[in-house]
Design a protein around this motif. Structure first.
Motif, PDB file in Angstrom:
ATOM      1  N   SER A 146      44.453  41.075  53.624  1.00 23.69           N
ATOM      2  CA  SER A 146      43.668  41.355  55.003  1.00 23.69           C
ATOM      3  C   SER A 146      41.976  41.365  54.505  1.00 23.69           C
ATOM      4  O   SER A 146      41.523  40.833  55.207  1.00 23.69           O
ATOM      5  CB  SER A 146      44.062  42.773  55.665  1.00 23.69           C
ATOM      6  OG  SER A 146      43.235  42.846  56.670  1.00 23.69           O
ATOM      7  N   ARG A 147      41.941  41.752  53.466  1.00 22.77           N
ATOM      8  CA  ARG A 147      40.427  41.930  53.181  1.00 22.77           C
ATOM      9  C   ARG A 147      40.008  41.027  52.073  1.00 22.77           C
ATOM     10  O   ARG A 147      38.600  40.796  51.869  1.00 22.77           O
ATOM     11  CB  ARG A 147      40.163  43.562  52.709  1.00 22.77           C
ATOM     12  CG  ARG A 147      40.216  44.667  53.986  1.00 22.77           C
ATOM     13  CD  ARG A 147      39.384  44.320  55.015  1.00 22.77           C
ATOM     14  NE  ARG A 147      39.170  45.356  55.854  1.00 22.77           N
ATOM     15  CZ  ARG A 147      39.945  45.537  57.074  1.00 22.77           C
ATOM     16  NH1 ARG A 147      40.847  44.526  57.228  1.00 22.77           N
ATOM     17  NH2 ARG A 147      39.844  46.518  57.775  1.00 22.77           N
ATOM     18  N   LYS A 229      30.670  49.910  51.407  1.00 22.65           N
ATOM     19  CA  LYS A 229      30.197  49.179  50.383  1.00 22.65           C
ATOM     20  C   LYS A 229      28.881  49.309  50.287  1.00 22.65           C
ATOM     21  O   LYS A 229      28.365  49.435  49.197  1.00 22.65           O
ATOM     22  CB  LYS A 229      30.585  47.465  50.707  1.00 22.65           C
ATOM     23  CG  LYS A 229      32.175  47.301  50.296  1.00 22.65           C
ATOM     24  CD  LYS A 229      32.367  45.961  50.639  1.00 22.65           C
ATOM     25  CE  LYS A 229      33.595  45.331  50.485  1.00 22.65           C
ATOM     26  NZ  LYS A 229      33.988  43.779  50.906  1.00 22.65           N
ATOM     27  N   ILE A 230      28.154  49.526  51.206  1.00 28.71           N
ATOM     28  CA  ILE A 230      26.605  50.148  51.532  1.00 28.71           C
ATOM     29  C   ILE A 230      26.372  51.217  50.675  1.00 28.71           C
ATOM     30  O   ILE A 230      25.513  51.431  49.879  1.00 28.71           O
ATOM     31  CB  ILE A 230      26.208  50.122  52.743  1.00 28.71           C
ATOM     32  CG1 ILE A 230      25.966  48.400  53.501  1.00 28.71           C
ATOM     33  CG2 ILE A 230      24.758  50.601  52.868  1.00 28.71           C
ATOM     34  CD1 ILE A 230      25.623  48.530  54.839  1.00 28.71           C
ATOM     35  N   ASP A 231      27.331  52.185  50.648  1.00 26.15           N
ATOM     36  CA  ASP A 231      27.358  53.407  50.072  1.00 26.15           C
ATOM     37  C   ASP A 231      27.693  53.437  48.612  1.00 26.15           C
ATOM     38  O   ASP A 231      27.734  54.438  47.728  1.00 26.15           O
ATOM     39  CB  ASP A 231      28.001  54.481  50.667  1.00 26.15           C
ATOM     40  CG  ASP A 231      27.600  54.928  52.097  1.00 26.15           C
ATOM     41  OD1 ASP A 231      26.415  54.701  52.236  1.00 26.15           O
ATOM     42  OD2 ASP A 231      28.119  55.274  52.862  1.00 26.15           O
ATOM     43  N   GLY A 232      28.144  52.329  47.985  1.00 23.35           N
ATOM     44  CA  GLY A 232      28.420  51.966  46.818  1.00 23.35           C
ATOM     45  C   GLY A 232      29.892  52.132  46.382  1.00 23.35           C
ATOM     46  O   GLY A 232      30.189  52.286  45.288  1.00 23.35           O
ATOM     47  N   ALA A 233      30.830  52.151  47.492  1.00 21.15           N
ATOM     48  CA  ALA A 233      32.225  52.230  47.249  1.00 21.15           C
ATOM     49  C   ALA A 233      32.872  50.795  46.986  1.00 21.15           C
ATOM     50  O   ALA A 233      32.579  49.920  47.563  1.00 21.15           O
ATOM     51  CB  ALA A 233      33.166  52.772  48.439  1.00 21.15           C
ATOM     52  N   HIS A 235      36.596  48.390  46.154  1.00 24.23           N
ATOM     53  CA  HIS A 235      37.881  48.105  46.966  1.00 24.23           C
ATOM     54  C   HIS A 235      38.732  49.457  46.633  1.00 24.23           C
ATOM     55  O   HIS A 235      39.573  49.865  47.616  1.00 24.23           O
ATOM     56  CB  HIS A 235      38.472  47.028  46.469  1.00 24.23           C
ATOM     57  CG  HIS A 235      37.769  45.755  47.105  1.00 24.23           C
ATOM     58  ND1 HIS A 235      37.936  45.447  48.215  1.00 24.23           N
ATOM     59  CD2 HIS A 235      37.113  44.758  46.499  1.00 24.23           C
ATOM     60  CE1 HIS A 235      37.077  44.163  48.698  1.00 24.23           C
ATOM     61  NE2 HIS A 235      36.844  43.804  47.441  1.00 24.23           N
ATOM     62  N   ALA A 236      38.843  49.731  45.428  1.00 28.10           N
ATOM     63  CA  ALA A 236      39.845  50.824  45.412  1.00 28.10           C
ATOM     64  C   ALA A 236      39.658  52.204  46.072  1.00 28.10           C
ATOM     65  O   ALA A 236      40.427  52.858  46.613  1.00 28.10           O
ATOM     66  CB  ALA A 236      39.917  51.070  43.925  1.00 28.10           C
ATOM     67  N   ARG A 237      38.258  52.476  46.050  1.00 24.73           N
ATOM     68  CA  ARG A 237      37.800  53.806  46.666  1.00 24.73           C
ATOM     69  C   ARG A 237      38.081  53.642  48.130  1.00 24.73           C
ATOM     70  O   ARG A 237      38.527  54.374  48.860  1.00 24.73           O
ATOM     71  CB  ARG A 237      36.279  54.197  46.185  1.00 24.73           C
ATOM     72  CG  ARG A 237      35.762  55.451  46.836  1.00 24.73           C
ATOM     73  CD  ARG A 237      34.729  55.859  46.514  1.00 24.73           C
ATOM     74  NE  ARG A 237      34.190  57.174  46.944  1.00 24.73           N
ATOM     75  CZ  ARG A 237      32.975  57.722  46.766  1.00 24.73           C
ATOM     76  NH1 ARG A 237      32.227  57.196  45.788  1.00 24.73           N
ATOM     77  NH2 ARG A 237      32.718  58.746  46.887  1.00 24.73           N
TER      78      ARG A 237
END
Length: 333
Positions: A146-147, A229-233, A235-237
C-alpha cells in the motif's frame, strides 16, 4: 374590564416577548414570558398509527428478524440438547431437553480412550499461533504493497489474487508428498507435527488476508504518513505506532476469521496428523461418529459445545474492534 387585561390563551410566544420588551422588561422577564406562553399553549394530541401502517414501515423487519433468529438458534439448541442426553443417540433427542444429564461431558473428559483435552489444547495452539502470525505477516505485506513502490508490486498483487482462485483442497496430495519429504530431513516440521500444520495453514490463507488488508490500508490517508515523516519517523515507527492503531478493525476481522477457519478445518488436518494425541478437535470428534453402529452422538455433541467456547470468547474480546471504526476523525475535511 378583567377580560381585557388577561392575555388570550392563544397569544403566541413572539407577541408576549414583544409586549415585555416594549414595556421595558429585562432579559429574565422576556424568558419568563416565553416559558409561560409555552406552558399555556395547548398540546395537540398525537395520532396513533394503525397496525397496517406500522407493519408496512417497520413491523415486517421485526418479523424477519424473529424468523432468522429462530432459524439460527434452533440448531444450537438441538446440539446442546443432544449433549445433555445420556442415551447417546440422535433419535432420542427429537424432543428438546427430554432428559438432562452431564454424563457425556464427564465421559469425554475422563475416558482415556478419548484424548479430548489433548485435542482441545492442540486446536488452541494451532489456531492461536496461526491467527497471530497471519495477522502480523499479512499486515506487514499489506503495508508494503500500500505505501511502498517497488519492482514487481503489481505482479505480486495479481499473483495473490490468481493463486486464491484455486482451493487448497486441490493441493492435498502435493502437500502430503512435500511434507513427507521434508520430514525426512527436518522431522520437526514434517508429517504428524503441529509446526508443519501451522506452516501449511499460513501458506494457504496468507494471500487472501494480505489482499483484504491491502484494501483497508488504502483507506488510511497518506497525509498521516507524510506528517510523521516530517517529524523524522521512519516506516517501522509509522507502521507500529500509527498505522496498526488505525487498522485495528481489519486486524481483528482477519484474526477472527482465521481462528474460526482453522478450528473448523478438517481435510488437511486429517492428512497431516496421524497420531491420535496430536490431532485437532475436528479430526478427533469425527472419529467418534465415523462408525454408524457405534457412534456416540452424545459425546460428539458435548465436544462440539465445548469446542465452540473459544470461538465465542475470541469474538467477544474482538467485538469492540470489529464494530468500531477507528479511522473516523483522523484527518480534517
Amino acid at each position: 374590564m378583567t377580560e381585557d387585561r388577561i392575555p388570550h390563551a392563544e397569544t403566541t410566544v413572539g407577541q408576549n416577548a414583544t409586549l415585555v420588551v416594549s414595556a421595558g422588561g429585562t432579559d429574565e422577564q422576556v424568558d419568563t414570558a416565553i416559558a409561560g406562553t409555552a406552558r399555556t399553549k395547548p398540546a395537540r394530541p398525537e395520532r396513533r398509527r394503525g397496525f397496517g401502517k406500522w407493519f408496512g414501515a417497520t413491523g415486517w423487519r421485526h418479523l424477519i428478524a424473529i424468523v432468522v433468529s429462530i432459524f439460527a438458534v434452533f440448531p444450537i439448541l438441538y446440539v446442546v440438547s443432544a449433549s445433555l442426553n445420556p442415551h447417546g443417540t440422535l433419535t432420542g433427542t427429537n424432543q428438546l431437553f427430554s432428559s438432562i444429564g452431564l454424563d457425556s461431558y464427564i465421559r469425554i473428559l475422563t475416558d482415556p480412550q478419548i484424548p479430548y483435552p489433548m485435542w482441545f489444547a492442540n486446536t488452541l495452539i494451532v489456531a492461536s499461533v496461526t491467527g497471530l502470525t497471519m495477522v502480523v505477516i499479512g499486515a506487514l505485506a499489506a503495508y508494503a504493497f500500500s505505501r511502498m513502490r517497488f519492482a514487481g508490486r503489481r505482479v505480486g498483487l495479481i499473483t495473490i489474487v490468481v493463486v486464491q482462485m484455486f482451493p487448497q483442497l486441490l493441493a492435498v496430495v502435493a502437500i502430503f508428498l512435500m511434507m513427507s519429504a521434508i520430514g525426512d530431513w527436518f522431522p520437526a516440521i514434517g508429517l504428524n507435527t503441529l509446526t508443519g500444520l501451522i506452516l501449511i495453514y499460513l501458506g494457504g490463507a496468507l494471500g487472501v488476508n494480505t489482499y483484504l488488508m491491502y484494501g483497508f490500508f488504502n483507506t488510511i490517508p497518506k497525509e498521516i504518513d507524510e506528517a510523521a515523516k516530517i517529524d523524522g519517523a521512519g516506516h517501522a515507527r509509522i507502521f507500529f505506532t500509527i498505522i496498526l492503531r488505525l487498522v485495528a478493525p481489519i486486524l481483528a476481522v482477519v484474526g477472527l476469521l482465521s481462528f474460526i477457519g482453522i478450528v473448523n478445518e478438517y481435510v488437511i488436518a486429517s492428512v497431516m496428523l496421524i497420531d491420535p494425541e496430536k490431532q485437532t478437535l475436528v479430526v478427533g470428534l469425527t472419529k467418534l461418529v465415523s462408525n454408524p453402529r457405534y457412534a456416540d452422538w452424545s459425546a460428539f455433541s458435548a465436544g462440539a459445545v465445548m469446542a465452540a467456547i473459544p470461538v465465542v470468547v475470541v469474538f467477544l474480546l474482538l467485538q469492540r474492534y470489529i464494530v468500531g471504526g477507528l479511522t473516523a476523525g483522523a484527518t480534517k475535511g
